[in-house]
Motif scaffolding. Structure first.
Motif, PDB file in Angstrom:
ATOM      1  N   LYS A  59       0.862  -1.177   0.000  1.00 22.79           N
ATOM      2  CA  LYS A  59       0.000   0.000   0.000  1.00 22.79           C
ATOM      3  C   LYS A  59       0.897   1.224   0.000  1.00 22.79           C
ATOM      4  O   LYS A  59       1.937   1.245   0.656  1.00 22.79           O
ATOM      5  CB  LYS A  59      -0.895   0.020   1.234  1.00 22.79           C
ATOM      6  CG  LYS A  59      -1.896  -1.112   1.277  1.00 22.79           C
ATOM      7  CD  LYS A  59      -2.728  -1.054   2.537  1.00 22.79           C
ATOM      8  CE  LYS A  59      -3.670  -2.250   2.612  1.00 22.79           C
ATOM      9  NZ  LYS A  59      -4.455  -2.238   3.850  1.00 22.79           N
ATOM     10  N   GLU A  84       1.218   5.619   0.269  1.00 20.30           N
ATOM     11  CA  GLU A  84       0.623   6.871   0.725  1.00 20.30           C
ATOM     12  C   GLU A  84       1.403   8.033   0.115  1.00 20.30           C
ATOM     13  O   GLU A  84       2.628   7.994   0.058  1.00 20.30           O
ATOM     14  CB  GLU A  84       0.679   6.987   2.250  1.00 20.30           C
ATOM     15  CG  GLU A  84      -0.206   5.996   2.963  1.00 20.30           C
ATOM     16  CD  GLU A  84      -0.109   6.110   4.482  1.00 20.30           C
ATOM     17  OE1 GLU A  84      -1.115   5.797   5.139  1.00 20.30           O
ATOM     18  OE2 GLU A  84       0.959   6.495   5.004  1.00 20.30           O
ATOM     19  N   LYS A 111      -8.351  13.690   2.120  1.00 27.26           N
ATOM     20  CA  LYS A 111      -7.950  12.287   1.960  1.00 27.26           C
ATOM     21  C   LYS A 111      -8.630  11.727   0.722  1.00 27.26           C
ATOM     22  O   LYS A 111      -9.843  11.803   0.576  1.00 27.26           O
ATOM     23  CB  LYS A 111      -8.339  11.472   3.194  1.00 27.26           C
ATOM     24  CG  LYS A 111      -7.928  10.020   3.102  1.00 27.26           C
ATOM     25  CD  LYS A 111      -8.349   9.250   4.349  1.00 27.26           C
ATOM     26  CE  LYS A 111      -7.995   7.784   4.215  1.00 27.26           C
ATOM     27  NZ  LYS A 111      -8.439   7.016   5.395  1.00 27.26           N
ATOM     28  N   SER A 169      -8.650   8.199  -1.510  1.00 28.17           N
ATOM     29  CA  SER A 169      -8.225   6.803  -1.601  1.00 28.17           C
ATOM     30  C   SER A 169      -8.516   6.273  -2.989  1.00 28.17           C
ATOM     31  O   SER A 169      -9.630   6.384  -3.492  1.00 28.17           O
ATOM     32  CB  SER A 169      -8.959   5.948  -0.571  1.00 28.17           C
ATOM     33  OG  SER A 169      -8.575   6.323   0.729  1.00 28.17           O
ATOM     34  N   ARG A 186      -5.209   0.833  -3.500  1.00 27.79           N
ATOM     35  CA  ARG A 186      -4.174   0.676  -2.482  1.00 27.79           C
ATOM     36  C   ARG A 186      -3.305   1.930  -2.335  1.00 27.79           C
ATOM     37  O   ARG A 186      -2.292   1.907  -1.653  1.00 27.79           O
ATOM     38  CB  ARG A 186      -3.297  -0.532  -2.807  1.00 27.79           C
ATOM     39  CG  ARG A 186      -4.074  -1.842  -2.703  1.00 27.79           C
ATOM     40  CD  ARG A 186      -3.189  -3.053  -2.906  1.00 27.79           C
ATOM     41  NE  ARG A 186      -2.839  -3.197  -4.313  1.00 27.79           N
ATOM     42  CZ  ARG A 186      -1.692  -3.693  -4.762  1.00 27.79           C
ATOM     43  NH1 ARG A 186      -0.760  -4.089  -3.926  1.00 27.79           N
ATOM     44  NH2 ARG A 186      -1.463  -3.806  -6.044  1.00 27.79           N
ATOM     45  N   THR A 217      -3.345   5.902  -1.068  1.00 29.63           N
ATOM     46  CA  THR A 217      -4.065   6.931  -0.324  1.00 29.63           C
ATOM     47  C   THR A 217      -3.269   8.224  -0.417  1.00 29.63           C
ATOM     48  O   THR A 217      -2.064   8.240  -0.176  1.00 29.63           O
ATOM     49  CB  THR A 217      -4.227   6.529   1.162  1.00 29.63           C
ATOM     50  OG1 THR A 217      -4.886   5.260   1.222  1.00 29.63           O
ATOM     51  CG2 THR A 217      -5.059   7.554   1.915  1.00 29.63           C
ATOM     52  N   CYS A 218      -3.968   9.292  -0.781  1.00 31.93           N
ATOM     53  CA  CYS A 218      -3.330  10.604  -0.922  1.00 31.93           C
ATOM     54  C   CYS A 218      -3.854  11.537   0.161  1.00 31.93           C
ATOM     55  O   CYS A 218      -5.058  11.564   0.433  1.00 31.93           O
ATOM     56  CB  CYS A 218      -3.642  11.213  -2.282  1.00 31.93           C
ATOM     57  SG  CYS A 218      -3.219  10.170  -3.680  1.00 31.93           S
ATOM     58  N   TYR A 219      -2.948  12.290   0.760  1.00 32.57           N
ATOM     59  CA  TYR A 219      -3.301  13.323   1.733  1.00 32.57           C
ATOM     60  C   TYR A 219      -2.920  14.653   1.097  1.00 32.57           C
ATOM     61  O   TYR A 219      -1.754  15.041   1.065  1.00 32.57           O
ATOM     62  CB  TYR A 219      -2.572  13.079   3.066  1.00 32.57           C
ATOM     63  CG  TYR A 219      -2.992  11.778   3.695  1.00 32.57           C
ATOM     64  CD1 TYR A 219      -4.171  11.700   4.444  1.00 32.57           C
ATOM     65  CD2 TYR A 219      -2.258  10.614   3.513  1.00 32.57           C
ATOM     66  CE1 TYR A 219      -4.584  10.497   4.999  1.00 32.57           C
ATOM     67  CE2 TYR A 219      -2.666   9.412   4.067  1.00 32.57           C
ATOM     68  CZ  TYR A 219      -3.828   9.370   4.810  1.00 32.57           C
ATOM     69  OH  TYR A 219      -4.252   8.172   5.362  1.00 32.57           O
TER      70      TYR A 219
END
Length: 165
Positions: free
Chosen positions: A35, A37, A50, A52, A55, A57-59
């Motif tokens: 996964k 990020e 956030k 998603s 797999r 995930t972006c902040y």
């Protein structure tokens, strides 16, 4: 003037997102359980949008720097030299593909939309070339090593290990 500054920041952030997505796609392609990020600015998750995508995930926030990391690395086998190299090259490669696609697209679109597209293409080209230069970013851009510096260090380390054997 304020609108122009906002437009420039959005263009830069869009190009950065594609670059970091290149790294993230390389991470998840190396292992079916991996996964990734992506963090814009700091590694804090607070006050960020956030997003998603499977797999990945972006902040997200408005920032001039971003980075990608494997979020569950402790649950995965150690990555090999070739895997690490693919992950490091993934970002610049995504930026190059984005540049080529947008540059060709801009040739067929005129007016404001064409100008926006060609500006994003320019930012993408910048994010292809600049990270490949081996250097450490200044602190206001995260202070970390560029992709080029990480690639250079990885190659040097691999040569040392091969000579030792």
């Amino acid at each position: 003037m304020l609108l122009e500054v906002i437009a420039i920041l959005l263009i830069i952030n869009m190009a950065i997102l594609i670059h970091e997505m290149g790294h993230a796609i390389a991470v998840i392609s190396q292992n079916k359980h991996a996964k990734a990020e992506i963090y814009f600015g700091s590694s804090s998750k607070e006050k960020k949008l956030k997003l998603s995508l499977g797999r990945i995930t972006c902040y997200l926030t408005i920032a001039l720097s971003a980075f990608c990391r494997t979020s569950n690395i402790e649950k995965l086998p150690p990555i090999t030299y070739k895997q690490r190299l693919i992950i490091l090259i993934g970002g610049p490669l995504a930026s190059l593909l984005e540049f080529g696609t947008l540059y060709v697209t801009a040739q067929y679109i005129s007016g404001v939309a064409g100008n926006i597209i060609i500006n994003i293409a320019g930012a993408s080209f910048f994010l292809f070339i600049t990270p490949l230069i081996p250097f450490t970013y200044p602190s206001f851009l995260g202070g970390g090593p560029s992709d080029g510096l990480q690639i250079s260090n990885l190659i040097k380390e691999n040569r040392k290990q091969r000579k030792a054997v």
